[in-house]
Structures are given as structure tokens and as C-alpha cells.
Design a protein around this motif. Structure first.
Motif, PDB file in Angstrom:
ATOM      1  N   LEU A  99      12.494   4.849 -10.988  1.00 51.36           N
ATOM      2  CA  LEU A  99      13.679   4.552 -10.191  1.00 51.36           C
ATOM      3  C   LEU A  99      13.237   4.170  -8.793  1.00 51.36           C
ATOM      4  CD1 LEU A  99      15.819   7.665 -11.176  1.00 51.36           C
ATOM      5  CD2 LEU A  99      16.018   5.357 -12.086  1.00 51.36           C
ATOM      6  N   LEU A 100      13.937   3.228  -8.182  1.00 54.68           N
ATOM      7  CA  LEU A 100      13.643   2.807  -6.814  1.00 54.68           C
ATOM      8  C   LEU A 100      14.901   2.938  -5.970  1.00 54.68           C
ATOM      9  CD1 LEU A 100      11.599  -0.407  -7.577  1.00 54.68           C
ATOM     10  CD2 LEU A 100      10.708   1.775  -6.804  1.00 54.68           C
ATOM     11  N   ALA A 101      14.740   3.439  -4.749  1.00 53.68           N
ATOM     12  CA  ALA A 101      15.837   3.556  -3.803  1.00 53.68           C
ATOM     13  C   ALA A 101      15.473   2.773  -2.549  1.00 53.68           C
ATOM     14  CB  ALA A 101      16.090   5.019  -3.451  1.00 53.68           C
ATOM     15  N   GLY A 102      16.379   1.935  -2.093  1.00 54.33           N
ATOM     16  CA  GLY A 102      16.184   1.194  -0.855  1.00 54.33           C
ATOM     17  C   GLY A 102      16.928   1.876   0.268  1.00 54.33           C
ATOM     18  N   THR A 103      16.288   1.975   1.423  1.00 53.83           N
ATOM     19  CA  THR A 103      16.904   2.631   2.571  1.00 53.83           C
ATOM     20  C   THR A 103      16.895   1.683   3.774  1.00 53.83           C
ATOM     21  OG1 THR A 103      14.822   3.565   3.346  1.00 53.83           O
ATOM     22  CG2 THR A 103      16.098   4.894   1.783  1.00 53.83           C
ATOM     23  N   PRO A 104      17.868   1.803   4.656  1.00 54.73           N
ATOM     24  CA  PRO A 104      17.857   0.975   5.857  1.00 54.73           C
ATOM     25  C   PRO A 104      16.918   1.571   6.910  1.00 54.73           C
ATOM     26  CG  PRO A 104      19.882   2.251   5.744  1.00 54.73           C
ATOM     27  CD  PRO A 104      19.103   2.553   4.501  1.00 54.73           C
ATOM     28  N   GLY A 105      15.856   0.844   7.211  1.00 57.23           N
ATOM     29  CA  GLY A 105      14.934   1.274   8.254  1.00 57.23           C
ATOM     30  C   GLY A 105      13.752   2.096   7.787  1.00 57.23           C
ATOM     31  N   PHE A 106      13.768   2.577   6.536  1.00 57.18           N
ATOM     32  CA  PHE A 106      12.673   3.403   6.031  1.00 57.18           C
ATOM     33  C   PHE A 106      11.980   2.802   4.820  1.00 57.18           C
ATOM     34  CE2 PHE A 106      15.539   6.333   8.216  1.00 57.18           C
ATOM     35  CZ  PHE A 106      14.661   6.933   9.099  1.00 57.18           C
ATOM     36  N   GLY A 107      12.506   1.711   4.280  1.00 55.85           N
ATOM     37  CA  GLY A 107      11.853   1.023   3.176  1.00 55.85           C
ATOM     38  C   GLY A 107      12.253   1.511   1.799  1.00 55.85           C
ATOM     39  N   VAL A 108      11.295   1.402   0.874  1.00 58.30           N
ATOM     40  CA  VAL A 108      11.533   1.690  -0.544  1.00 58.30           C
ATOM     41  C   VAL A 108      10.924   3.047  -0.900  1.00 58.30           C
ATOM     42  CG1 VAL A 108      11.136   0.899  -2.914  1.00 58.30           C
ATOM     43  CG2 VAL A 108      11.503  -0.776  -1.088  1.00 58.30           C
ATOM     44  N   PHE A 109      11.669   3.806  -1.685  1.00 56.63           N
ATOM     45  CA  PHE A 109      11.199   5.091  -2.202  1.00 56.63           C
ATOM     46  C   PHE A 109      11.245   5.044  -3.717  1.00 56.63           C
ATOM     47  CE2 PHE A 109      12.038   5.870   2.102  1.00 56.63           C
ATOM     48  CZ  PHE A 109      11.278   6.973   2.480  1.00 56.63           C
TER      49      PHE A 109
END
Length: 153
Positions: free
Chosen positions: A58-68
Motif C-alpha cells: 500500500l502507498l500513501a501520499g502526503t502533502p509536504g512529506f512524500g510517499v509512505f
């Protein structure tokens, strides 16, 4: 008629309680599934702007912190090894083993399960990519200022 009602009541009760062919009473149905928060490892409040899955990753995109990335069903999240150039992830998509991230600076791609990211070789004219999807051998990028763009694989 009274005899019919006397026989009908136990049948109704058994039906409502879940009595099956085996003769066992199973009780009322289980409660519906509940949502549970699974953002351990995401920065700050866990704000997530995009999600996608590729196999069991699973991938999560965040504003300002990138991909997790999560490989345990979303229970824990870790930052990817090499982030996209722009950390403001607005959208994510998966097409087979290729993963895509849309940012305010265009499209980045990963071919190793989301561990490392590089800028896509070609970019839509509008670099602000707000949405991504894949359909067969075509990738589509929705932009904030110039519509939808298609890239054929």
C-alpha cells in the motif's frame, strides 16, 4: 387455527436466531465491520492526500512529506527510500508493477514497489497533476489547468 399459531411461533424464533439445518442456534448476525485508524508512522496528524495498492504493498501520499509505504495491510507506514523530487503528493496510481505519483511538479514513477522514485521521462504540459489512473496500456493524468493527458505505454 390456535394450534397453527402455537407451532408457528417456535419456527419464527428459530429462524430469527439463525437455526440452520444442523439444528444449532447461531445467534443474531455479527455487528457490521467498523473503520479503524491505521496511520502509525505517517507524519503529523497522519494527513493523507492519496492512496493506492500494488499487490500487497500500500502507498500513501502526503502533502509536504512524500510517499509512505506499508507491507502489513496498513498497520504501519514508513517513508520510501528515495522520494519524488516534489514532496507534495496529490495523487497515486498503479499500473502493473509501475507506480505513479502526481505532484505540483509533474509525474514521478517507481518500478520497485514504491521504494525509489524518479521523474517520469515525459511530462504533461501542465505540471500540476491532481489525479492519475491507468487503463490497460494507457496512463491518464488529470491536471488543474489544462485538462486530461494520456500517455500510451
Amino acid at each position: 387455527m390456535r394450534r397453527f399459531a402455537v407451532n408457528l411461533i417456535p419456527l419464527l424464533i428459530a429462524g430469527l436466531m439463525g437455526c440452520g439445518k444442523s439444528g444449532t442456534v447461531t445467534g443474531p448476525p455479527a455487528a457490521p465491520a467498523q473503520w479503524s485508524r491505521v496511520s502509525s508512522g505517517l507524519p503529523g496528524t497522519g494527513y493523507c492526500s492519496a492512496l493506492t495498492a500494488s499487490g500487497t504493498t500500500l502507498l500513501a501520499g502526503t502533502p509536504g512529506f512524500g510517499v509512505f509505504r506499508s507491507t502489513d495491510g496498513g498497520l504501519t507506514w514508513t517513508a520510501v527510500t528515495t522520494q519524488p523530487t516534489n514532496l507534495d503528493i496529490v495523487s497515486l496510481a498503479a499500473s502493473g508493477t509501475t507506480l505513479l505519483a502526481g505532484t505540483d511538479a509533474g509525474v514521478s514513477r517507481s518500478t520497485d514497489g514504491g521504494l525509489t522514485w524518479t521523474a517520469a521521462m515525459t511530462q504533461p504540459t501542465s505540471l500540476i497533476v491532481t489525479s492519475l489512473t491507468a487503463n490497460g496500456t494507457a496512463l491518464f493524468a488529470g491536471t488543474s489547468t489544462s485538462g486530461i493527458w494520456r500517455y500510451l505505454l
